[in-house]
Scaffold this active site. Sequence first.
Site, mmCIF file in Angstrom:
data_model
loop_
_atom_site.group_PDB
_atom_site.id
_atom_site.type_symbol
_atom_site.label_atom_id
_atom_site.label_comp_id
_atom_site.label_asym_id
_atom_site.label_seq_id
_atom_site.Cartn_x
_atom_site.Cartn_y
_atom_site.Cartn_z
ATOM 1 N N GLY A 298 0.853 -1.145 0.113
ATOM 2 C CA GLY A 298 -0.086 -0.110 -0.083
ATOM 3 C C GLY A 298 0.768 1.380 -0.007
ATOM 4 O O GLY A 298 0.374 2.412 0.496
ATOM 5 N N ILE B 262 -6.078 -9.964 -11.699
ATOM 6 C CA ILE B 262 -6.639 -9.810 -12.925
ATOM 7 C C ILE B 262 -8.141 -9.321 -13.226
ATOM 8 O O ILE B 262 -8.832 -10.413 -12.609
ATOM 9 C CB ILE B 262 -6.163 -11.052 -14.009
ATOM 10 C CG1 ILE B 262 -4.584 -10.927 -14.012
ATOM 11 C CG2 ILE B 262 -6.620 -10.615 -15.382
ATOM 12 C CD1 ILE B 262 -4.140 -12.027 -15.022
ATOM 13 N N LEU B 263 -8.656 -8.386 -13.782
ATOM 14 C CA LEU B 263 -10.056 -7.968 -13.516
ATOM 15 C C LEU B 263 -10.685 -8.425 -14.885
ATOM 16 O O LEU B 263 -10.153 -8.522 -15.856
ATOM 17 C CB LEU B 263 -9.983 -6.569 -13.497
ATOM 18 C CG LEU B 263 -9.423 -6.013 -12.174
ATOM 19 C CD1 LEU B 263 -9.459 -4.591 -12.243
ATOM 20 C CD2 LEU B 263 -10.401 -6.284 -11.051
ATOM 21 N N ASN C 139 -4.516 2.380 -13.075
ATOM 22 C CA ASN C 139 -3.696 1.554 -12.637
ATOM 23 C C ASN C 139 -2.319 2.087 -12.758
ATOM 24 O O ASN C 139 -1.936 3.001 -13.673
ATOM 25 C CB ASN C 139 -3.743 0.145 -13.152
ATOM 26 C CG ASN C 139 -2.868 -0.796 -12.754
ATOM 27 O OD1 ASN C 139 -2.714 -0.965 -11.500
ATOM 28 N ND2 ASN C 139 -2.007 -1.445 -13.519
ATOM 29 N N HIS D 21 1.972 0.574 -13.343
ATOM 30 C CA HIS D 21 2.599 -0.584 -13.273
ATOM 31 C C HIS D 21 4.007 -0.216 -13.333
ATOM 32 O O HIS D 21 4.541 0.864 -13.991
ATOM 33 C CB HIS D 21 2.042 -1.104 -15.134
ATOM 34 C CG HIS D 21 2.829 -2.094 -15.295
ATOM 35 N ND1 HIS D 21 2.402 -3.553 -14.959
ATOM 36 C CD2 HIS D 21 3.939 -2.315 -16.118
ATOM 37 C CE1 HIS D 21 3.252 -4.413 -15.455
ATOM 38 N NE2 HIS D 21 4.083 -3.716 -16.138
ATOM 39 N N THR E 146 -7.925 -1.008 -19.297
ATOM 40 C CA THR E 146 -8.972 -1.661 -20.260
ATOM 41 C C THR E 146 -8.855 -3.159 -20.142
ATOM 42 O O THR E 146 -7.934 -3.600 -19.308
ATOM 43 C CB THR E 146 -8.255 -1.380 -21.811
ATOM 44 O OG1 THR E 146 -7.322 -1.854 -21.911
ATOM 45 C CG2 THR E 146 -8.236 0.157 -21.913
ATOM 46 N N LEU F 155 -4.745 -6.384 -20.594
ATOM 47 C CA LEU F 155 -4.080 -6.083 -19.226
ATOM 48 C C LEU F 155 -2.701 -5.371 -19.633
ATOM 49 O O LEU F 155 -2.029 -5.594 -20.322
ATOM 50 C CB LEU F 155 -3.509 -7.660 -18.749
ATOM 51 C CG LEU F 155 -2.584 -7.491 -17.666
ATOM 52 C CD1 LEU F 155 -3.457 -7.323 -16.324
ATOM 53 C CD2 LEU F 155 -1.847 -8.897 -17.355
HETATM 54 C C1 GRF Z 1 4.279 -1.509 -7.317
HETATM 55 O O1 GRF Z 1 5.436 -1.469 -7.837
HETATM 56 C C2 GRF Z 1 3.011 -1.151 -8.196
HETATM 57 O O2 GRF Z 1 3.748 -0.670 -9.309
HETATM 58 C C3 GRF Z 1 2.699 -2.623 -8.318
HETATM 59 O O3 GRF Z 1 2.599 -3.062 -7.222
HETATM 60 C C4 GRF Z 1 3.901 -2.534 -6.413
HETATM 61 C C5 GRF Z 1 3.549 -2.411 -5.148
HETATM 62 O O4 GRF Z 1 2.491 -1.411 -4.842
HETATM 63 N N1 GRF Z 1 1.372 -2.226 -8.999
HETATM 64 P P1 GRF Z 1 2.234 -0.943 -3.328
HETATM 65 O O5 GRF Z 1 3.450 -0.525 -2.549
HETATM 66 O O6 GRF Z 1 1.231 -1.999 -2.704
HETATM 67 O O7 GRF Z 1 1.593 0.482 -3.620
#
Ligand code: GRF
Length: 205
Positions: free
Chosen positions: A21, A105-106, A120, A122, A154, A157
């Site tokens: 988080g 995955i949604l 999101n 990434h 979208t 993925l």
């Molecule tokens: C991050 O690298 C993010 O890009 C990916 O999950 C990792 C952990 O994110 N989607 P967080 O620390 O839980 O926000």
Amino acid sequence: MSIGADRKTSQAIVVLISGTGSNLQAIVEAAAREQWSERLGAEVVAVISNRPHAPGLQFARAAGLNTQVLDHRSFASREAFDEALRQAIDLHRPTWVVLAGFMRILTPEFVRHYQGRLVNIHPSLLPAFPGLNTHRRALEAGCTVAGATVHWVTADLDHGPILAQAVVPILPDDTEHTLAQRVLSQEHRIYPQAIRSLLERRGSD
Ligand code: GRF
């Protein structure tokens, strides 16, 4: 940035997490620091995790945020989980749904339901390295740069239109861990910035 008088929440943000988080924390701290509520009528109204023990829930609770756990292991199918998740999210009537380290995955139905308000982050320079283990793959490929991407979600993925990116150098002695840390610190900068831009755009409509 439009500065309105005290406004009730007109832009509700629901954040989905699965783990640490740290992006949630960066967003919540930016919202407080930049007065999103007072200036943009925007606030994080709920944090929902698919993992009961996600450390990010501890931060959210300590920050006084509304939290909910929807354990994906309790559902017979991806579709059933996504439908329950959609119902939980919609209770908050979200303007925006923010995936922040949400490792699911949604389904296309879920994505379609939130099309145009689902974002999101990434940890790669999309379209390079969609999917998992992005830092290891960048190192193995001999890349000299890496980074992070904020994008619309979208059904395809990690391929939605890009909202923001940050580039970091890959250093000769980088490990997956050192690179991940360098990218993550940029994530914490560009994700709140990208969300605030969306809020400002909507707030000026
Ligand atoms: C991050 O690298 C993010 O890009 C990916 O999950 C990792 C952990 O994110 N989607 P967080 O620390 O839980 O926000």
